[in-house]
Design a protein around this motif. Structure first.
Motif: not given
Length: 329
Positions: A1-10, A33-39
């Motif tokens: 199961m994929k981790d719900v948390n992104p690796i990087i927060s921007v 690289f796509t495993d990030f969230e953008l705030l």
């Protein structure tokens, strides 16, 4: 199961940035690289920046938007930190932009060295006249008992900006590290000095991918009230003295005072160029600097003829001559 948390927060603080915000956000969303969230933190913008942020959030579920009253970049970054869910965090200014491989270059390091706390790259400085310059960094790892001492002695405190870096988010949250919202000049250096005290593994990378846009409207080109400028000097000095004590090195080492000299010089120029102050008042404000600031000014700096003369005058506490030289400059 994929981790719900992104690796990087921007985290991107946004204030009246409609002219260049799309360039910034597009460069982030175009990362290989796509495993990030953008705030995107809309800091009370009066233009259409907030609407642009909401537009991106509707198009891409990695984008999260927070609207707040204007409180400055530090308050915006702190709000981002409070809501970040990644294992690491990167900061990007809304007028800057990234190469498509920027986040991937960080991931390549943390994938191999999963205990790294901080990664530092060099920014690419772009100027209005088209000139592009890059500070050179050589690949280097700092760990072990003397890692922080070696890090400081090698002159790495010069990298005081939050951009071009990747921080382990758990260290920030566990140690309640935030940007000082009361400081206008020097807040970035204070944040990093605080963070460094908890680092066990630092990686310097020769990769580059952050485009830092130098403009005449930069906060570095504006002076504030003597009170605000002096507070920045005091707080940055305090944070660096704590860092030097933690690293078990003398507080008067050149690489610490080279960083502080920038802020001391800025304070002196802010006071002397303040047209609302009389000559007598300027002398009083300059004397508010403590003895360490006068004694260690210019230490570790590469100075031209004027700089060397100015340092001697500062060391001698010749206040009238300090004022004269700044006016002459």
């Amino acid at each position: 199961m994929k981790d719900v948390n992104p690796i990087i927060s921007v985290i991107v603080p946004v204030y009246n940035a409609e002219k260049y915000l799309r360039r910034c956000v597009d460069s982030i969303l175009a990362q290989t690289f796509t495993d990030f969230e953008l705030l995107l933190i809309d800091d009370g913008s009066k233009d259409k920046s907030g609407e642009i942020c909401d537009e991106y959030a509707r198009k891409d579920n990695r984008v999260k938007v927070f609207h707040k009253e204007n409180g400055g970049a530090s308050a915006a970054r702190n709000l981002g930190l409070d809501h970040a869910n990644g294992y690491y965090v990167a900061f990007v200014d809304s007028d800057d932009y990234l190469s498509t491989e920027y986040l991937h270059s960080f991931y390549n390091i943390i994938y191999v060295k999963d205990r790294v706390d901080l990664i530092i790259q060099s920014p690419i400085y772009t100027y209005q006249n088209g000139i592009i310059k890059t500070k050179k960094i050589t690949n280097r790892v700092y760990d072990g008992e003397n890692m922080l001492k070696d890090f400081i002695n090698d002159g790495n405190l010069d990298f005081t900006e939050p951009h071009s870096k990747l921080f382990r988010l758990s260290l920030i949250k566990e140690n309640n590290i935030h940007f000082n919202e009361k400081v206008i000049i020097g807040e970035d250096g204070i944040f990093i000095a605080h963070f460094l005290r908890f680092c066990k593994f630092i990686d310097l990378s020769e990769d580059v991918g952050y485009y830092y846009v130098k403009s005449g409207n930069s906060i570095q080109n504006r002076f504030y009230s003597p009170e605000k400028e002096l507070y920045g000097v005091i707080e940055w000095k305090k944070s660096l003295m704590q860092l030097s004590e933690y690293a078990k090195i003398g507080y008067d080492v050149p690489n610490i005072w080279r960083v502080l000299t920038f802020l001391i010089k800025r304070y002196l120029f802010a006071v002397v160029n303040n047209k609302s102050l009389s000559h007598k008042e300027k002398k009083v404000w300059i004397k508010y600097l403590d003895e360490d600031c006068f004694t260690n000014y210019g230490k570790g700096c590469s100075l031209n003829v004027f700089g060397r003369l100015f340092s001697i005058v500062v060391h001698m506490r010749y206040i009238d001559l300090i004022i004269f030289l700044i006016k002459l400059k």
